[in-house]
Design an enzyme around this catalytic site. Structure first.
Site, PDB file in Angstrom:
ATOM      1  CB  CYS A  79      20.492  14.069   1.579  1.00 46.26           C
ATOM      2  SG  CYS A  79      20.048  12.935   0.516  1.00 46.26           S
ATOM      3  CG  HIS A 169      19.440  16.688  -1.778  1.00 45.75           C
ATOM      4  ND1 HIS A 169      21.255  17.112  -2.216  1.00 45.75           N
ATOM      5  CD2 HIS A 169      19.814  15.674  -2.175  1.00 45.75           C
ATOM      6  CE1 HIS A 169      21.864  15.539  -1.754  1.00 45.75           C
ATOM      7  NE2 HIS A 169      20.827  14.650  -1.883  1.00 45.75           N
ATOM      8  CD  GLU A 171      21.867  19.857  -1.669  1.00 48.80           C
ATOM      9  OE1 GLU A 171      22.269  19.437  -1.576  1.00 48.80           O
ATOM     10  OE2 GLU A 171      21.118  20.737  -0.557  1.00 48.80           O
ATOM     11  CB  SER A 223      43.151  36.410 -20.188  1.00 52.43           C
ATOM     12  OG  SER A 223      42.301  36.775 -18.664  1.00 52.43           O
ATOM     13  N   GLY A 224      42.198  40.045 -19.639  1.00 55.01           N
ATOM     14  CA  GLY A 224      40.998  40.722 -20.392  1.00 55.01           C
ATOM     15  C   GLY A 224      39.875  40.253 -19.711  1.00 55.01           C
ATOM     16  N   GLY A 225      39.961  38.914 -18.768  1.00 56.95           N
ATOM     17  CA  GLY A 225      38.532  38.139 -18.772  1.00 56.95           C
ATOM     18  C   GLY A 225      38.265  38.253 -16.783  1.00 56.95           C
ATOM     19  CB  VAL A 226      35.636  38.137 -14.450  1.00 58.22           C
ATOM     20  CG1 VAL A 226      34.813  38.345 -13.330  1.00 58.22           C
ATOM     21  CG2 VAL A 226      34.048  38.203 -15.690  1.00 58.22           C
ATOM     22  CG  ASP A 227      38.289  33.862 -12.972  1.00 56.51           C
ATOM     23  OD1 ASP A 227      37.167  35.016 -12.880  1.00 56.51           O
ATOM     24  OD2 ASP A 227      37.973  33.462 -12.791  1.00 56.51           O
TER      25      ASP A 227
END
Length: 511
Positions: A79, A169, A171, A223-227
């Site tokens: 673009c 675009h 993407e 934290s028990g989270g994914v990351d």
């Protein structure tokens, strides 16, 4: 060494989508502002120039030396990147008769590797108010649309590497075969080998972590989270028991979450200490109704607890964090070429006095890539694919003052909601779901008795990245069943409502 594509960002809202398209083709890429210096080495295979809210005909548009770049590497302009390429090399870019925004049908004029296997009449997405009206000498059009004479082009004469431009675009989701075009550029133009896989990432990252950390100790808040879980597992692969994880129960986690997460950490052989600090947090939250006040209390107490536990670990040198790529990408301000950097969201505000080096193994991964790496590491699917959960936990899903009694009510209702979403196959069709306890009591009737109890609101949204979200159109039958289930089983709740607000104007969370 991993091969790399560099994406120069000119401020487009879609730049991160270009990067995700490149990564989906198993090619590593990085985004940098167009005006940031970089080194060209043997790992760099090509450059993509992003779109932009600017016009190349503005008084001071953001520019790079396209000819110089294309003398060293293959280049693809998207673009604005295509329009800049055309204008700088001697073509003409004019204001369109009308702003071209939305779906268009691509008509392929010339066979080329960039458009290899793209079907005739492929749908693409336009978003521009300028158009290339004349290509530079030595260039030819590869595709057109009904509205524009040059939808894709390449340099056919001249020294240097392949140089392409596309005025749509590729993407975005609405460019149906756009990812195929990106892949063609990577594989057939840049010669990328597509070796950036979860397996290769894990191997390279563990080796880098060993070199960075050596025999030192790493402290990490989990934290028990994914990351944080994926980051901790990678660090543990490198240093074993020299990773010291700290998981704090702040009293506003999901029901049974503290023990369940500790059990998963044990299965993963992570060295984690669980700290039950519920009472400390409940005392701190007493009398606090303002959302920001509640956030500050939780954040401040967390830092206190974490630092207290961290101080028990002698001679620690590093702090592990689950920072991911969207948190650190430098983005070009649409108001000018100044670069702004998003602040870290993981364990923000930890005291400088801790003087620890940072270890961030996920710093260059997007969320979906983190999940793929997690699967490869053997982390349970349920943990990796559970819905986003706010840092302050249920404290901002309890409107008004937080008490232990209210937390219990909300935990019980939310557990039933999540359980039924999973049983009916709706959980993975929804981006995020949660239950909100309202500071409202109303009259109800159960049997022959009058009740005066709390109301909960159910929230479920569909989204791609959480930036915008639509309310999930859950079946009426499901809503009727979950309402009955909560009212019949959670003593203290006698009314259930469903939130049908989208973001914007509303937010996903209520506080």
């Amino acid at each position: 060494m991993t091969e790399k594509i560099l994406i120069l960002d000119f401020g487009s809202q879609f730049t991160q989508l270009i990067a995700r398209g490149v990564r989906e083709a198993n090619v590593y890429c990085e985004i940098i502002p167009y005006n940031k210096a970089f080194t060209i080495d043997s790992t760099l295979k090509g450059i993509i120039l992003s779109g932009s809210p600017f016009s190349v005909n503005d008084e001071n548009p953001p520019l790079v030396d396209v000819a110089k770049l294309a003398a060293q590497l293959p280049v693809l302009g998207v673009c604005y990147g295509a329009q800049m390429t055309a204008k700088l090399l001697g073509g003409r870019v004019d204001k369109s008769n009308k702003r071209e925004y939305g779906r268009a049908i691509l008509s392929i004029a010339k066979d080329d590797v960039l458009l290899k296997d793209v079907t005739p009449s492929s749908q693409v997405w336009m978003s521009h108010s300028d158009s290339i009206s004349a290509l530079p000498e030595g260039f030819e059009a590869l595709a057109t649309t009904e509205s524009i004479p040059v939808a894709a082009f390449k340099r056919v004469n001249g020294d240097g590497f392949p140089l392409y431009g596309i005025q749509f675009h590729p993407e975005v989701h609405h460019s149906v075969e756009g990812k195929k075009i990106i892949k063609n550029f990577l594989v057939h133009v840049c010669g990328c080998k597509q070796e950036f896989t979860p397996t290769s990432f894990i191997h390279e990252t563990v080796e880098k972590l060993k070199a960075q950390i050596g025999d030192a100790k790493v402290i990490m808040a989990l934290s028990g989270g994914v990351d944080s879980t994926v980051a901790a597992t990678l660090i543990s692969r490198a240093v074993g028991k020299n990773l010291y994880g700290i998981f704090v129960d702040n009293g506003v986690l999901r029901k049974n979450e503290f023990q369940q997460v500790l059990d998963i950490y044990k299965q993963l052989d992570l060295n984690v200490t669980g700290i039950d600090a519920k009472k400390l947090f409940y005392d701190g939250l007493a009398g606090k109704s303002d959302p920001e006040e509640k956030r500050k209390v939780i954040g401040g107490l967390f830092i206190d607890v974490f630092q207290q536990e961290a101080n028990k670990i002698k001679d620690a040198s590093f702090l592990g964090q689950g920072t991911i790529y969207p948190d650190v990408i430098e983005s070009v301000s649409v108001h000018g070429p100044s670069a702004t950097i998003k602040s870290h969201h993981n364990v923000g505000g930890l005291p400088d006095t801790m003087k620890l080096g940072l270890v961030e193994p996920l710093r260059y991964l997007f969320k979906d890539e983190v999940r793929r790496v997690g699967l490869e590491l053997g982390i349970p699917h349920d943990l990796l694919f559970r819905h986003p959960f706010p840092g302050p936990g249920l404290a901002i899903r309890i409107l008004g003052e937080v008490t232990e009694e209210k937390v219990t009510l909300l935990q019980d209702a939310d557990l039933l909601y999540t359980k039924m979403l999973k049983e009916t196959g709706l959980y993975e069709k929804v981006w995020q779901a949660g239950t909100i306890l309202l500071p409202v009591k109303s009259v109800g009737v159960m049997g022959d008795e009058r009740t005066y109890e709390f109301t909960v609101a159910l929230r479920a949204v569909t989204s791609v990245d959480g930036m915008t979200a639509d309310w999930a159109h859950l079946p009426y039958e499901f809503l009727a069943n979950i309402s009955n289930e909560i009212i019949n089983n959670v003593r203290g709740i006698n009314r259930v409502v469903y939130d049908i607000s989208s973001k914007p104007p509303a937010t996903i969370e209520w506080e």
